[in-house]
Design an enzyme around this catalytic site. Structure first.
Site, PDB file in Angstrom:
ATOM      1  N   GLY B   8     -13.892  -5.140  -0.890  1.00  0.00           N
ATOM      2  CA  GLY B   8     -12.978  -4.239  -1.674  1.00  0.00           C
ATOM      3  C   GLY B   8     -11.839  -5.274  -2.359  1.00  0.00           C
ATOM      4  O   GLY B   8     -10.814  -5.880  -1.790  1.00  0.00           O
ATOM      5  N   LYS B 188       4.604  -0.914  10.083  1.00  0.00           N
ATOM      6  CA  LYS B 188       4.306  -0.813   8.501  1.00  0.00           C
ATOM      7  C   LYS B 188       3.773   0.559   8.427  1.00  0.00           C
ATOM      8  O   LYS B 188       4.162   1.473   7.470  1.00  0.00           O
ATOM      9  CB  LYS B 188       3.148  -1.900   8.147  1.00  0.00           C
ATOM     10  CG  LYS B 188       3.388  -1.721   6.600  1.00  0.00           C
ATOM     11  CD  LYS B 188       2.135  -2.765   6.176  1.00  0.00           C
ATOM     12  CE  LYS B 188       2.143  -3.051   4.726  1.00  0.00           C
ATOM     13  NZ  LYS B 188       1.021  -3.963   4.080  1.00  0.00           N
ATOM     14  N   SER B 261       2.167   4.068  -2.994  1.00  0.00           N
ATOM     15  CA  SER B 261       1.067   3.989  -3.386  1.00  0.00           C
ATOM     16  C   SER B 261       0.373   5.419  -3.547  1.00  0.00           C
ATOM     17  O   SER B 261      -0.604   5.745  -4.267  1.00  0.00           O
ATOM     18  CB  SER B 261       0.218   2.919  -2.560  1.00  0.00           C
ATOM     19  OG  SER B 261       0.080   3.684  -1.308  1.00  0.00           O
TER      20      SER B 261
END
Lengths: 309, 309
Positions: B8, B188, B261
């Site tokens: 990735g 997070k 995002s």
């Protein structure tokens, strides 16, 4: 002569007012929109139906100019404008000891707020299935059929209730006296508390929202909280009946192709009635210690959207 | 020679890969994007920093063409692509009995999904505070500084953990071994579970969301559910520390001017990682009988938005 006022002469107030006028009653429209009031007084109210356009003459008065005493005042302002309207009418001497105040607005808790200004025994509640559109100042769009349920807010039966019933039925408005108007009000408010914020947040028509794999789980989560809050207030609602009611609005030949009124308010840059729907559920939830995380979240999300206006 | 793969090779995978290559290690990028792979192999990876532009040469291979055995595979695909990627590498013989699989992805539950394919004792977890941007195929934008915490997924210490630490620190990536990487991962993920769905639903920057009267009540409602689910899984998180962490992202000189995002994914027509954030909280909540109405609702709302794509 029995004097009737429609306080808040938007689409629905206009429809109810014109219907009552047509039946031969003395009815006055009261509104804050100058252009609207002026056009009604100079040209009459312009009515467009499925197959006709015509004018109905009836008086309209700006809220600041009204001073007549009325026997019946039907409140059809936006929910957030109703207290200020009633206070103005009260201060202008329009309300006597036997004036009936009939709230026909959407949303919850109106009797609690209005009874801060007028005794609860003078307040009547109605829920209506009529719809109406406003095409511009003094211009109504009237389509479809509807009905009205009404009851005195404290549940008592009185002569005034029958008088109001008579007036509404003389006007072809298909009214009935209810023995539990709160069930009808909460049932309609549930439909609105589901479709209004969700279609606004998601920018979807009712059909687009309903036609999604995730719609029923969301809907049921909202309904369950409302039913629990209603129960704490002594109002019996049924989860599955409410879900069914919501589902019946999805098809394109029902309300599916429409955006709910909150979506229209938001996209037109107006504040929404969220505080009288999910927000009122959230407020009652705190009062009765019933958890309402979903309705509280939806209320906050709509306020977050409003803060972009 | 110790062989490293980045599975990735998007923005973050590119950044990590280039850093490791620069330190002199044998590193291969693996990705499904043909144009990206081709440009890296013909021109090298183009790097733009605050004050420079240059190229780094390193090999890139399409997932379908890979067959090399690796000692370390760093997974930096989108969350929803990680299982298929690992399965492909497994079937292509790229994973031997001592290959370390290091997940550096955002979101929750990766160790549970990846250990369906590779034993848990071969899986390592990292959380990174580095960021990166992809300007186009083979073109990275690298700004700012970051750090990495890592630990073997089963909590055991082994030689491989130290090897990975050495590689990352040789590469200037500021890594540390953690004794509780799950706290860092969940912390997070909490930030992402708050800002990603809300800024996407509301179409607001992080600053616009934070700078609203209703932000903290919404944020705390989400955090409280996550903390309760984490507790059921034996992970200790602190409500107020998490709220503080979210608030620190609001200012314009922090992340405030950015859309998260998920907002970028959604507005670019891509599916989001919601199932690995709020959706995973919702799944764990069902598993451990911890109510998560808000996270479930947010998951459904994002899926409703995705169904418009």
């Amino acid at each position: 002569m029995y004097k009737i006022a429609i306080a808040g002469a938007g689409a629905m107030g206009g429809r109810i007012g014109v219907s009552i006028k047509d039946a031969g009653y003395d009815v006055t429209l009261i509104d804050n929109w100058e252009e609207h009031v002026k056009r009604i007084n100079t040209k009459g109210m312009e009515i467009k139906t499925e197959n006709d356009t015509f004018f109905v003459n009836l008086p309209a008065v700006l809220t600041k100019d009204i001073s007549t005493k009325f026997d019946l005042i039907i409140i059809l302002t936006k929910a957030m404008a109703s207290e200020e309207m009633l206070q103005s009418l009260h201060e202008a001497g329009c309300i006597h000891n036997d004036t009936a105040i009939l709230s026909m607005m959407n949303g919850l808790g109106h009797e609690e707020r209005l009874s801060q200004i007028v005794p609860l025994s003078q307040i009547y509640l109605a829920v209506t299935m009529w719809t109406a559109g406003l095409r511009g100042p003094g211009q109504l769009l009237l389509e479809g059929e509807g009905s009205i349920y009404l009851q005195r807010a404290d549940g008592a039966m009185d002569a005034h209730t029958n008088t109001i019933l008579q007036i509404l039925n003389d006007s072809g408005l298909n009214a009935q006296i209810s023995t539990n108007v709160f069930e009808a009000i909460w049932s309609k408010a549930t439909l609105n508390s589901v479709l209004n914020p969700l279609c606004t947040i998601l920018n979807k028509t009712i059909y687009e929202f309903g036609n999604d794999a995730y719609s029923n789980e969301i809907v049921m989560a909202i309904i369950e909280e409302i039913v629990a809050v209603a129960k704490a207030k002594g109002i019996h609602l049924d989860n599955n009946a409410l879900l069914k009611k919501v589902e019946l609005s999805y098809p394109k030949d029902a309300q599916g192709l429409h955006y709910p009124s909150m979506h229209q308010d938001y996209t037109n840059g107006r504040l929404t009635e969220i505080d009288y729907l999910n927000g009122q559920i959230s407020t009652y939830g705190k009062e009765f210690d019933v958890p309402t995380p979903i309705n509280t979240m939806l209320t906050h999300l709509i306020h977050q959207l409003e803060s972009k206006l």
